[in-house]
Scaffold this motif. Sequence first.
Motif, PDB file in Angstrom:
ATOM      1  N   GLN A  16       0.833  -1.201   0.000  1.00 53.71           N
ATOM      2  CA  GLN A  16       0.000   0.000   0.000  1.00 53.71           C
ATOM      3  C   GLN A  16       0.872   1.257   0.000  1.00 53.71           C
ATOM      4  OE1 GLN A  16      -3.301  -0.259   2.600  1.00 53.71           O
ATOM      5  NE2 GLN A  16      -4.098   1.723   2.036  1.00 53.71           N
ATOM      6  N   ALA A  32      -5.954   8.858  -4.438  1.00 49.67           N
ATOM      7  CA  ALA A  32      -6.444   8.077  -3.309  1.00 49.67           C
ATOM      8  C   ALA A  32      -6.446   6.611  -3.700  1.00 49.67           C
ATOM      9  CB  ALA A  32      -7.844   8.522  -2.923  1.00 49.67           C
ATOM     10  N   ARG A  34      -7.779   2.769  -2.515  1.00 51.38           N
ATOM     11  CA  ARG A  34      -8.728   2.110  -1.626  1.00 51.38           C
ATOM     12  C   ARG A  34      -8.927   0.671  -2.061  1.00 51.38           C
ATOM     13  NH1 ARG A  34     -13.957   2.842  -4.234  1.00 51.38           N
ATOM     14  NH2 ARG A  34     -13.557   4.143  -6.031  1.00 51.38           N
ATOM     15  N   ASN A  35      -9.457  -0.101  -1.162  1.00 58.31           N
ATOM     16  CA  ASN A  35      -9.829  -1.490  -1.415  1.00 58.31           C
ATOM     17  C   ASN A  35      -8.681  -2.360  -1.923  1.00 58.31           C
ATOM     18  OD1 ASN A  35     -12.471  -1.009  -0.615  1.00 58.31           O
ATOM     19  ND2 ASN A  35     -13.095  -0.402  -2.670  1.00 58.31           N
ATOM     20  N   TRP A  45      -6.522  -3.420  -6.550  1.00 57.03           N
ATOM     21  CA  TRP A  45      -6.745  -2.198  -5.796  1.00 57.03           C
ATOM     22  C   TRP A  45      -7.461  -1.206  -6.694  1.00 57.03           C
ATOM     23  CZ3 TRP A  45      -1.385  -3.462  -6.423  1.00 57.03           C
ATOM     24  CH2 TRP A  45      -0.740  -2.761  -7.423  1.00 57.03           C
ATOM     25  N   GLU A  46      -8.158  -0.265  -6.059  1.00 56.44           N
ATOM     26  CA  GLU A  46      -8.846   0.794  -6.784  1.00 56.44           C
ATOM     27  C   GLU A  46      -8.166   2.115  -6.459  1.00 56.44           C
ATOM     28  OE1 GLU A  46     -13.391   0.065  -6.912  1.00 56.44           O
ATOM     29  OE2 GLU A  46     -12.691  -0.612  -4.948  1.00 56.44           O
ATOM     30  N   TRP A  47      -8.176   3.037  -7.413  1.00 53.25           N
ATOM     31  CA  TRP A  47      -7.531   4.330  -7.203  1.00 53.25           C
ATOM     32  C   TRP A  47      -8.344   5.427  -7.867  1.00 53.25           C
ATOM     33  CZ3 TRP A  47      -6.637   6.071 -12.017  1.00 53.25           C
ATOM     34  CH2 TRP A  47      -6.362   5.149 -13.011  1.00 53.25           C
ATOM     35  N   ARG A  58     -10.995   7.486 -12.295  1.00 50.35           N
ATOM     36  CA  ARG A  58     -11.005   6.320 -11.439  1.00 50.35           C
ATOM     37  C   ARG A  58     -10.499   5.116 -12.198  1.00 50.35           C
ATOM     38  NH1 ARG A  58     -16.635   5.282  -9.542  1.00 50.35           N
ATOM     39  NH2 ARG A  58     -15.556   3.755  -8.287  1.00 50.35           N
ATOM     40  N   CYS A  60      -8.703   0.757 -11.637  1.00 52.09           N
ATOM     41  CA  CYS A  60      -8.287  -0.351 -10.789  1.00 52.09           C
ATOM     42  C   CYS A  60      -7.181  -1.116 -11.495  1.00 52.09           C
ATOM     43  CB  CYS A  60      -9.462  -1.262 -10.455  1.00 52.09           C
ATOM     44  SG  CYS A  60     -10.184  -2.085 -11.866  1.00 52.09           S
TER      45      CYS A  60
END
Length: 83
Positions: A16, A32, A34-35, A45-47, A58, A60
Amino acid sequence: MGPEPGLTFWGPDELQRGIAAMLAHNQGSTAALRNLCLCGKRGFWEWTYTFPGGLPERGCDLLEFQGERIRVKNALRKVQGGA
């Protein structure tokens, strides 16, 4: 990540931090993460990138591991268009 041979990250916490450092390379934006999910030989992961005056972008990343290395990394990005 970085110049060859790159950097190595072990485990979810280090990964991370490494991903956050990678996202920070896009100057002028905020990012950012997340997940973050690692499950056996797969992970994702998502960004989100937000640029000043622009709509968020957005995406992933989908990963497949072979041993301790990433064998396949696919990135998907959704750019929201204006009308």
